[in-house]
Write an enzyme that holds these catalytic residues in place. Structure first.
Site, PDB file in Angstrom:
ATOM      1  N   LYS A  13      39.347  28.667  52.583  1.00  0.00           N
ATOM      2  CA  LYS A  13      39.367  28.266  51.171  1.00  0.00           C
ATOM      3  C   LYS A  13      39.273  26.753  51.119  1.00  0.00           C
ATOM      4  CE  LYS A  13      40.149  30.126  47.024  1.00  0.00           C
ATOM      5  NZ  LYS A  13      39.716  31.427  46.514  1.00  0.00           N
ATOM      6  N   GLY A  24      45.506  34.889  30.964  1.00  0.00           N
ATOM      7  CA  GLY A  24      44.297  34.193  31.424  1.00  0.00           C
ATOM      8  C   GLY A  24      43.050  34.903  30.925  1.00  0.00           C
ATOM      9  N   GLY A  55      39.793  33.811  31.248  1.00  0.00           N
ATOM     10  CA  GLY A  55      38.623  33.154  31.819  1.00  0.00           C
ATOM     11  C   GLY A  55      37.615  34.160  32.325  1.00  0.00           C
ATOM     12  N   VAL A  77      37.488  36.017  35.056  1.00  0.00           N
ATOM     13  CA  VAL A  77      38.027  37.297  35.527  1.00  0.00           C
ATOM     14  C   VAL A  77      38.787  38.016  34.411  1.00  0.00           C
ATOM     15  CG1 VAL A  77      39.675  38.352  37.129  1.00  0.00           C
ATOM     16  CG2 VAL A  77      38.157  36.540  37.923  1.00  0.00           C
TER      17      VAL A  77
HETATM   18  P1  NAD Z   1      38.761  30.665  35.120  1.00  0.00           P
HETATM   19  O1  NAD Z   1      38.942  29.203  35.269  1.00  0.00           O
HETATM   20  O2  NAD Z   1      37.472  31.196  34.605  1.00  0.00           O
HETATM   21  O3  NAD Z   1      39.906  31.242  34.144  1.00  0.00           O
HETATM   22  C1  NAD Z   1      41.261  30.978  34.278  1.00  0.00           C
HETATM   23  C2  NAD Z   1      41.856  31.022  32.895  1.00  0.00           C
HETATM   24  O4  NAD Z   1      43.275  30.969  32.981  1.00  0.00           O
HETATM   25  C3  NAD Z   1      41.429  29.851  32.014  1.00  0.00           C
HETATM   26  O5  NAD Z   1      40.998  30.325  30.754  1.00  0.00           O
HETATM   27  C4  NAD Z   1      42.718  29.015  31.906  1.00  0.00           C
HETATM   28  O6  NAD Z   1      42.789  28.297  30.675  1.00  0.00           O
HETATM   29  C5  NAD Z   1      43.771  30.085  32.002  1.00  0.00           C
HETATM   30  N1  NAD Z   1      45.108  29.642  32.401  1.00  0.00           N
HETATM   31  C6  NAD Z   1      45.458  28.717  33.336  1.00  0.00           C
HETATM   32  N2  NAD Z   1      46.799  28.622  33.418  1.00  0.00           N
HETATM   33  C7  NAD Z   1      47.307  29.512  32.531  1.00  0.00           C
HETATM   34  C8  NAD Z   1      48.612  29.893  32.161  1.00  0.00           C
HETATM   35  N3  NAD Z   1      49.696  29.330  32.721  1.00  0.00           N
HETATM   36  N4  NAD Z   1      48.776  30.846  31.219  1.00  0.00           N
HETATM   37  C9  NAD Z   1      47.707  31.432  30.630  1.00  0.00           C
HETATM   38  N5  NAD Z   1      46.413  31.107  30.946  1.00  0.00           N
HETATM   39  C10 NAD Z   1      46.222  30.158  31.877  1.00  0.00           C
HETATM   40  O7  NAD Z   1      39.153  31.309  36.532  1.00  0.00           O
HETATM   41  P2  NAD Z   1      38.832  32.768  37.063  1.00  0.00           P
HETATM   42  O8  NAD Z   1      37.623  32.706  37.909  1.00  0.00           O
HETATM   43  O9  NAD Z   1      38.891  33.726  35.919  1.00  0.00           O
HETATM   44  O10 NAD Z   1      40.068  33.025  38.042  1.00  0.00           O
HETATM   45  C11 NAD Z   1      41.327  33.470  37.571  1.00  0.00           C
HETATM   46  C12 NAD Z   1      42.229  33.817  38.741  1.00  0.00           C
HETATM   47  O11 NAD Z   1      41.600  34.840  39.514  1.00  0.00           O
HETATM   48  C13 NAD Z   1      42.501  32.671  39.737  1.00  0.00           C
HETATM   49  O12 NAD Z   1      43.804  32.815  40.261  1.00  0.00           O
HETATM   50  C14 NAD Z   1      41.497  32.902  40.832  1.00  0.00           C
HETATM   51  O13 NAD Z   1      41.911  32.340  42.058  1.00  0.00           O
HETATM   52  C15 NAD Z   1      41.509  34.404  40.878  1.00  0.00           C
HETATM   53  N6  NAD Z   1      40.304  34.980  41.466  1.00  0.00           N
HETATM   54  C16 NAD Z   1      39.097  34.716  40.933  1.00  0.00           C
HETATM   55  C17 NAD Z   1      37.979  35.312  41.484  1.00  0.00           C
HETATM   56  C18 NAD Z   1      36.613  35.111  40.900  1.00  0.00           C
HETATM   57  O14 NAD Z   1      35.702  35.858  41.288  1.00  0.00           O
HETATM   58  N7  NAD Z   1      36.409  34.188  39.978  1.00  0.00           N
HETATM   59  C19 NAD Z   1      38.112  36.157  42.601  1.00  0.00           C
HETATM   60  C20 NAD Z   1      39.372  36.431  43.105  1.00  0.00           C
HETATM   61  C21 NAD Z   1      40.479  35.828  42.526  1.00  0.00           C
END
Ligand code: NAD
Length: 353
Positions: free
Chosen positions: A81, A182, A184, A186
């Site tokens: 990572k 969250g 975003g 995912v």
């Molecule tokens: P992203 O940046 O698209 O979305 C994250 C969202 O969470 C954002 O909208 C942000 O404003 C919100 N957020 C942050 N802190 C917060 C809180 N305390 N309370 C509420 N909302 C909050 O990221 P993503 O790609 O959707 O990833 C989300 C999680 O999933 C992360 O932990 C990431 O490591 C994990 N993940 C992502 C993937 C992927 O394919 N993108 C794969 C495996 C794991």
């Protein structure tokens, strides 16, 4: 920055690089936890950390998580990572992405990067100008690759359905109450898939407008970010940042299942026991959220070997996630051990630790 081998998340990582490029202002940490099963693969997080030591902690924890995740998904890759330490304004420039690509290239294929929080497909394209060891690149229709988010969401959706069947004994998601943290890439994807099945959604994001827009789109309710963990629900689905399941967070939960995509949801491993003691079914994060890496690692391996890269093969592999969760929960039920411990033992056996 404290020596990283005194960090609690130091786990005999094979290699940890701190990269600084004066010209572009890039500061990054690349952590390779294990290459036992193949090149260490895992996304790059672009984030502002008040304390850089927290960035190191994230790199160590997240890379170990990737070793476990990739092994449990049956992938021929190890775990790594990267974390890019951004300034307060989260400034990310083309020059920084190029310098990061050079740093990945210097590892000569030992590390393969992709998107994580704060990264886009366009960022991967910029990194790809400097190295082949990147995935999550834009894909043609019908091919694997592209933003891993929707594929991660697909796996979580399957996993949540499996958890509801296991814990609540119902195959239907109609009226099942989901509290989703969250909204975003995912979280948004998971919410849309669950809404189609008639689940009842409560959503939150630190970006209030984003949560409100999602609630309006899907006919759910938005609550403040600091409220979501206490919402009475069937499933709490964490899809923001990690380490939210600590003593205080677990005490606030009012749910039967925790199943979501955030990496490293348990602040420390013993918090899995605490969930177990409360009778809450936990879907180990690195098992349920493997959809994205299943997609992009397939893209990378097909590109490397010059073989076709059919997206339907990815969908088939993602559909195996509930089966793996089922094995973990069955063993947990039989042994009385928390599901995170069962999963960790399975993963460690696979990576030879
Ligand atoms: P992203 O940046 O698209 O979305 C994250 C969202 O969470 C954002 O909208 C942000 O404003 C919100 N957020 C942050 N802190 C917060 C809180 N305390 N309370 C509420 N909302 C909050 O990221 P993503 O790609 O959707 O990833 C989300 C999680 O999933 C992360 O932990 C990431 O490591 C994990 N993940 C992502 C993937 C992927 O394919 N993108 C794969 C495996 C794991």
């Amino acid at each position: 920055m404290p020596a990283f081998w005194s960090e609690p998340d130091w786990d005999e990582h094979e290699r940890v690089e701190v990269v600084h490029d004066r010209a572009s202002g890039l500061t990054a940490i690349i952590a390779l936890h294990s290459t036992h099963l193949g090149p260490a693969a895992g996304g790059t997080r672009f984030w502002h950390y008040e304390d850089p030591a927290k960035g190191m902690r994230d790199a160590l924890r997240l890379s170990r998580g990737m070793s476990y995740k990739n092994a449990m998904a049956g992938l021929p890759i190890g775990g790594g990572k990267a974390v890019v330490l951004l300034d307060k304004d989260r400034t990310k420039t083309e020059a920084m992405l190029h310098a990061f690509g050079d740093a990945v290239e210097a590892l000569d294929g030992r590390y393969v990067t992709a998107e994580d929080v704060g990264a886009t497909e366009a960022d991967m394209v910029a990194i790809h100008t400097r190295t082949e060891h990147v995935c999550g690149l834009p894909a043609d229709e019908g091919d694997a690759g592209g933003d891993p988010g929707p594929f991660t969401a697909m796996g979580i959706y399957h996993g949540i359905k499996a958890a509801v069947a296991h814990k609540l004994g119902t195959e239907s998601m109609k009226g099942v109450r989901i509290a989703l943290q969250g909204c975003g890439s995912v979280g948004g994807g998971v919410a849309r898939l669950l809404a189609k099945d008639g689940a009842q959604l409560t959503v939150a994001d630190i970006d209030d407008k984003r949560a409100a827009a999602m609630a309006q789109e899907l006919g759910g309710t938005a609550v403040a970010a600091d409220q979501i963990m206490g919402v009475a629900c069937d499933v709490f689905s964490p899809n923001a940042l990690g380490a939210i399941l600590d003593e205080e967070g677990i005490a606030r939960l009012d749910c039967a299942v925790v199943a979501g995509g955030a990496n490293n949801q348990l602040a420390r491993p013993h918090h899995g026991q605490q969930l177990h003691d409360r009778g809450i079914l936990y879907a180990p994060d690195y098992v349920i959220n493997a959809g994205g890496i299943i997609n992009v690692s397939y893209e990378y391996l097909c590109r490397r070997e010059g073989t076709p890269c059919d997206i339907n093969e990815v969908r088939k592999r993602i559909a195996r996630i509930p089966g793996r969760l089922g094995e973990i929960w069955s063993e947990s039920d039989a042994s009385g051990k928390p599901s995170n411990e069962v999963a960790d033992a399975m993963a460690q056996a696979l990576i030879g630790r």
